[in-house]
Scaffold this motif. Structure first.
Motif, short mmCIF file in Angstrom:
data_model
loop_
_atom_site.label_atom_id
_atom_site.label_comp_id
_atom_site.label_asym_id
_atom_site.label_seq_id
_atom_site.Cartn_x
_atom_site.Cartn_y
_atom_site.Cartn_z
N GLY A 1 3.81 31.72 86.21
CA GLY A 1 4.36 30.39 86.42
C GLY A 1 5.68 30.40 87.16
N GLY A 2 6.23 31.60 87.42
CA GLY A 2 7.49 31.70 88.15
C GLY A 2 8.73 31.48 87.31
N TYR A 3 8.61 31.58 86.00
CA TYR A 3 9.76 31.39 85.11
C TYR A 3 10.51 32.70 84.95
CZ TYR A 3 7.26 27.14 83.93
OH TYR A 3 6.60 25.95 84.00
N ARG A 4 11.84 32.60 84.95
CA ARG A 4 12.70 33.76 84.73
C ARG A 4 12.99 33.82 83.23
NH1 ARG A 4 17.07 32.22 87.47
NH2 ARG A 4 16.25 32.99 89.42
N VAL A 5 12.67 34.95 82.61
CA VAL A 5 12.94 35.15 81.19
C VAL A 5 13.73 36.44 81.02
CG1 VAL A 5 10.84 33.92 80.49
CG2 VAL A 5 10.79 36.41 80.67
N VAL A 6 14.49 36.52 79.94
CA VAL A 6 15.26 37.74 79.68
C VAL A 6 14.31 38.91 79.50
CG1 VAL A 6 17.25 36.53 78.70
CG2 VAL A 6 15.38 37.28 77.19
N THR A 7 14.80 40.10 79.77
CA THR A 7 13.99 41.31 79.61
C THR A 7 13.64 41.52 78.14
OG1 THR A 7 15.94 42.71 79.31
CG2 THR A 7 15.10 42.44 81.58
N ALA A 8 12.64 42.35 77.89
CA ALA A 8 12.22 42.64 76.51
C ALA A 8 13.37 43.24 75.71
CB ALA A 8 11.01 43.56 76.51
N GLU A 9 14.14 44.11 76.32
CA GLU A 9 15.28 44.73 75.61
C GLU A 9 16.32 43.67 75.25
OE1 GLU A 9 17.37 47.19 73.51
OE2 GLU A 9 15.44 47.75 74.39
N ARG A 10 16.61 42.79 76.17
CA ARG A 10 17.57 41.70 75.90
C ARG A 10 17.02 40.79 74.80
NH1 ARG A 10 22.70 39.60 77.66
NH2 ARG A 10 22.76 37.57 76.69
N LEU A 11 15.74 40.49 74.85
CA LEU A 11 15.11 39.63 73.85
C LEU A 11 15.25 40.25 72.46
CD1 LEU A 11 13.49 37.14 73.12
CD2 LEU A 11 11.42 38.36 73.79
N LYS A 12 15.10 41.55 72.34
CA LYS A 12 15.27 42.22 71.04
C LYS A 12 16.69 42.03 70.53
CE LYS A 12 11.78 45.72 71.86
NZ LYS A 12 11.52 47.13 72.19
N ARG A 13 17.67 42.19 71.42
CA ARG A 13 19.08 42.01 71.00
C ARG A 13 19.34 40.57 70.59
NH1 ARG A 13 20.33 44.91 75.77
NH2 ARG A 13 21.55 43.16 76.52
N GLU A 14 18.78 39.62 71.34
CA GLU A 14 18.97 38.21 70.99
C GLU A 14 18.34 37.90 69.64
OE1 GLU A 14 19.07 36.28 75.48
OE2 GLU A 14 17.30 35.98 74.24
N LEU A 15 17.18 38.49 69.39
CA LEU A 15 16.49 38.26 68.12
C LEU A 15 17.33 38.75 66.95
CD1 LEU A 15 13.93 37.18 66.84
CD2 LEU A 15 12.88 39.43 67.18
N VAL A 16 17.90 39.94 67.07
CA VAL A 16 18.76 40.47 66.01
C VAL A 16 19.97 39.55 65.83
CG1 VAL A 16 20.32 42.35 65.38
CG2 VAL A 16 18.04 42.86 66.21
N GLY A 17 20.56 39.11 66.92
CA GLY A 17 21.72 38.23 66.84
C GLY A 17 21.40 36.89 66.21
N ALA A 18 20.19 36.41 66.40
CA ALA A 18 19.81 35.09 65.89
C ALA A 18 19.35 35.11 64.44
CB ALA A 18 18.71 34.49 66.77
N VAL A 19 18.54 36.10 64.08
CA VAL A 19 17.94 36.09 62.74
C VAL A 19 18.19 37.37 61.95
CG1 VAL A 19 16.13 34.48 63.39
CG2 VAL A 19 15.68 36.92 63.54
N GLY A 20 18.88 38.33 62.54
CA GLY A 20 19.09 39.60 61.85
C GLY A 20 17.90 40.52 62.07
N ARG A 21 17.89 41.61 61.36
CA ARG A 21 16.82 42.61 61.51
C ARG A 21 15.62 42.20 60.67
NH1 ARG A 21 17.95 46.84 64.45
NH2 ARG A 21 20.11 47.31 64.90
N ARG A 22 14.79 41.34 61.26
CA ARG A 22 13.59 40.85 60.59
C ARG A 22 12.40 41.68 61.04
NH1 ARG A 22 12.99 35.15 59.66
NH2 ARG A 22 10.83 35.79 59.30
N ALA A 23 11.91 42.54 60.16
CA ALA A 23 10.80 43.43 60.50
C ALA A 23 9.57 42.66 60.95
CB ALA A 23 10.46 44.32 59.31
#
Length: 134
Positions: free
Chosen positions: A98-120
């Motif tokens: 669709g031509g959308y720019r999204v953060v890389t998978a590595e960045r997404l992992k860091r954002e996820l930890v920052g947002a919700v903590g280490r949720r397995a």
């Protein structure tokens, strides 16, 4: 951080930001994998300046007034929001269907930890999506 209540549907707002934003967190997951982590319908995005917000306001897609609630993941109900982080440089990203720019998978992992903590459970979901199991 700039927060605006969305007046139009989520897909219309995302499409209007296609050329300006690097989509983050749950929005990045939904655009790249077809499903997200969170139940909210908020849009998370990085922008280089406020011009895209002004354009969305002029088009009647988001509210003109900033929304006071800038909590990224809220445990209470509220209107769907566009949460835009105004940055000097867009984070590392990739282009998805669709031509959308999204953060890389590595960045997404860091954002996820920052947002919700280490949720397995959420990391397992992300890893399954990266392998194509979902």
């Amino acid at each position: 951080m700039a927060a605006r209540v969305m007046v139009a549907d989520r897909e219309t707002v995302i499409d209007a930001l296609r050329d300006d934003a690097a989509f983050a967190l749950d929005t990045a997951m939904r655009l790249s994998r077809g499903h997200g982590f969170l139940s909210s319908q908020d849009i998370q995005a990085y922008l280089l300046d406020t011009a895209p917000l002004d354009r969305l306001v002029a088009a009647g897609l988001v509210s003109a007034e900033p929304h006071r609630d800038t909590v990224l993941i809220r445990p209470w109900p509220g209107p769907p929001r566009l949460l835009a982080c105004i940055v000097g440089e867009l984070p590392a990203s990739r282009i998805v269907k669709g031509g959308y720019r999204v953060v890389t998978a590595e960045r997404l992992k860091r954002e996820l930890v920052g947002a919700v903590g280490r949720r397995a459970d959420l990391f397992a979901l992300l890893e399954r999506a990266e392998r194509g199991d979902l």
